[in-house]
Motif scaffolding. Structure first.
Motif, short mmCIF file in Angstrom:
data_model
loop_
_atom_site.label_atom_id
_atom_site.label_comp_id
_atom_site.label_asym_id
_atom_site.label_seq_id
_atom_site.Cartn_x
_atom_site.Cartn_y
_atom_site.Cartn_z
N GLY A 172 0.78 -1.22 0.00
CA GLY A 172 0.00 0.00 0.00
C GLY A 172 0.81 1.28 0.00
O GLY A 172 0.25 2.36 0.16
N LEU A 173 2.13 1.18 -0.18
CA LEU A 173 2.96 2.39 -0.16
C LEU A 173 2.95 3.05 -1.53
O LEU A 173 2.97 2.37 -2.57
CB LEU A 173 4.39 2.05 0.25
CG LEU A 173 4.57 1.45 1.65
CD1 LEU A 173 6.06 1.29 1.96
CD2 LEU A 173 3.91 2.32 2.70
N VAL A 174 2.96 4.37 -1.54
CA VAL A 174 2.96 5.11 -2.79
C VAL A 174 3.96 6.25 -2.71
O VAL A 174 4.35 6.69 -1.63
CB VAL A 174 1.55 5.69 -3.12
CG1 VAL A 174 0.56 4.59 -3.39
CG2 VAL A 174 1.07 6.59 -1.98
N SER A 175 4.40 6.70 -3.88
CA SER A 175 5.22 7.90 -4.00
C SER A 175 4.36 8.99 -4.63
O SER A 175 3.63 8.73 -5.59
CB SER A 175 6.45 7.64 -4.87
OG SER A 175 7.29 6.68 -4.24
N VAL A 176 4.45 10.20 -4.08
CA VAL A 176 3.56 11.27 -4.50
C VAL A 176 4.37 12.53 -4.79
O VAL A 176 5.24 12.91 -4.00
CB VAL A 176 2.52 11.60 -3.41
CG1 VAL A 176 1.58 12.70 -3.88
CG2 VAL A 176 1.74 10.35 -3.02
N VAL A 177 4.10 13.15 -5.95
CA VAL A 177 4.73 14.43 -6.27
C VAL A 177 4.06 15.51 -5.41
O VAL A 177 2.87 15.74 -5.50
CB VAL A 177 4.55 14.78 -7.77
CG1 VAL A 177 5.13 16.16 -8.05
CG2 VAL A 177 5.24 13.72 -8.63
N LEU A 178 4.86 16.16 -4.57
CA LEU A 178 4.34 17.15 -3.64
C LEU A 178 4.66 18.59 -4.05
O LEU A 178 3.90 19.50 -3.75
CB LEU A 178 4.87 16.88 -2.24
CG LEU A 178 4.41 15.56 -1.62
CD1 LEU A 178 5.10 15.34 -0.29
CD2 LEU A 178 2.90 15.53 -1.43
N PHE A 179 5.81 18.78 -4.70
CA PHE A 179 6.21 20.13 -5.08
C PHE A 179 6.82 20.11 -6.48
O PHE A 179 7.58 19.20 -6.82
CB PHE A 179 7.22 20.70 -4.10
CG PHE A 179 6.70 20.85 -2.70
CD1 PHE A 179 6.01 21.99 -2.31
CD2 PHE A 179 6.88 19.83 -1.77
CE1 PHE A 179 5.51 22.11 -1.03
CE2 PHE A 179 6.39 19.95 -0.49
CZ PHE A 179 5.71 21.09 -0.11
N VAL A 180 6.47 21.11 -7.25
CA VAL A 180 7.08 21.34 -8.56
C VAL A 180 8.09 22.48 -8.38
O VAL A 180 7.77 23.52 -7.81
CB VAL A 180 6.03 21.71 -9.61
CG1 VAL A 180 6.68 22.00 -10.96
CG2 VAL A 180 4.99 20.59 -9.74
N LEU A 181 9.31 22.29 -8.86
CA LEU A 181 10.38 23.26 -8.66
C LEU A 181 10.63 24.04 -9.95
O LEU A 181 10.91 23.46 -11.00
CB LEU A 181 11.67 22.55 -8.22
CG LEU A 181 11.56 21.70 -6.95
CD1 LEU A 181 12.89 21.04 -6.65
CD2 LEU A 181 11.10 22.55 -5.77
N VAL A 182 10.52 25.37 -9.86
CA VAL A 182 10.76 26.23 -11.02
C VAL A 182 11.63 27.40 -10.59
O VAL A 182 11.56 27.85 -9.43
CB VAL A 182 9.43 26.76 -11.62
CG1 VAL A 182 8.61 25.62 -12.22
CG2 VAL A 182 8.62 27.49 -10.57
N PRO A 183 12.47 27.93 -11.46
CA PRO A 183 13.32 29.06 -11.08
C PRO A 183 12.56 30.36 -10.91
O PRO A 183 12.97 31.24 -10.16
CB PRO A 183 14.33 29.16 -12.22
CG PRO A 183 13.64 28.51 -13.39
CD PRO A 183 12.79 27.43 -12.82
N GLN A 184 11.43 30.51 -11.60
CA GLN A 184 10.65 31.75 -11.51
C GLN A 184 9.22 31.50 -12.00
O GLN A 184 8.95 30.53 -12.71
CB GLN A 184 11.29 32.87 -12.32
CG GLN A 184 11.35 32.59 -13.81
CD GLN A 184 12.11 33.65 -14.57
OE1 GLN A 184 13.03 34.26 -14.06
NE2 GLN A 184 11.72 33.89 -15.80
N VAL A 185 8.33 32.38 -11.59
CA VAL A 185 6.92 32.29 -11.99
C VAL A 185 6.46 33.68 -12.38
O VAL A 185 6.74 34.66 -11.67
CB VAL A 185 6.04 31.76 -10.84
CG1 VAL A 185 4.57 31.87 -11.21
CG2 VAL A 185 6.38 30.33 -10.51
N ARG A 186 5.77 33.80 -13.50
CA ARG A 186 5.21 35.08 -13.91
C ARG A 186 3.71 35.08 -13.63
O ARG A 186 2.98 34.24 -14.14
CB ARG A 186 5.46 35.35 -15.39
CG ARG A 186 4.86 36.68 -15.87
CD ARG A 186 5.28 37.02 -17.27
NE ARG A 186 6.69 37.36 -17.34
CZ ARG A 186 7.19 38.55 -17.03
NH1 ARG A 186 6.39 39.52 -16.58
NH2 ARG A 186 8.48 38.77 -17.13
#
Length: 213
Positions: A172-186
């Motif tokens: 029942g273990l899973v891996s989950v994407v929690l954060f998206v990493l970007v250098p900047q956001v407009r």
């Protein structure tokens, strides 16, 4: 030509009543416009998908308090001016003292800690384990992945730390994407604060006249 002027009643009393009526009209119209502008700006925020919490940062106040005046004035302001300005004017947000900005996914937003928004550091402190860094490739952003998690059942949903038994068996273990990493956001322009203010200012004169009449 001969003109005669006759007053009916006490002229001073008549003028005093007119002044009082004008004061009520001005104060009432200013209060109406102040409240209307605040409500419109709150509606803009929620309509742009920015949430009710940010919308409620818009506040309004009318002066003088508790009395009518020909010099009545209203003020509408936000308790989160930098955020509002970013969405009203557009802004480029860069990571400060770091390589990336960490943008939480829906899974991370569902895992609030004590009412606070979940950050990578807070998640690691809460779970007692590090997030796994996945480098970006072929134009795709880098990721922070939470591992050894179990999906919650029921209405609450989201993910939680796996039990010791599940860690041993891997069931029942899973891996989950929690954060998206970007250098900047407009941030794109999503609010029209100035336009709303101009519309309510333009309506003020008619509102004063209607109340006075």
């Amino acid at each position: 030509m001969r003109l005669e002027l006759t007053t009916i009643g006490d002229l001073r009393q008549i003028m005093a009543e007119e002044v009082a009526a004008a004061e009520q009209a001005v104060s009432g119209a200013v209060a109406e416009a102040t409240g209307g502008l605040k409500d419109e700006l709150r509606a803009q925020v929620t309509g742009a998908g920015l949430g009710t919490r940010l919308a409620r940062t818009w506040r309004g106040q009318v002066w003088p308090k508790g009395e009518a005046s020909l010099g009545a004035a209203g003020l509408v302001w936000s308790k989160a001016p930098l955020i509002i300005r970013g969405h009203a004017e557009g802004a480029l947000i860069r990571a400060r003292h770091a390589t990336f900005l960490a943008i939480p996914t829906e899974a991370a937003r569902a895992m609030r800690a004590g009412g606070r928004r979940l950050t990578p550091r807070l998640w690691e402190q809460r779970m007692g384990q590090p997030l796994r860094f996945v480098p970006g490739r072929a134009g795709r952003p880098a990721l922070l992945v939470g591992e050894n998690l179990r999906a919650r059942s029921g209405r609450r949903g989201g993910y939680a730390r796996a039990s010791t038994t599940a860690m041993r068996t891997g069931h029942g273990l899973v891996s989950v994407v929690l954060f998206v990493l970007v250098p900047q956001v407009r941030l794109s322009k999503r609010l029209d604060v100035g336009g709303a203010a101009e519309r309510w200012i333009a309506r003020l004169e008619d509102r004063i006249v209607r109340r006075w009449n």
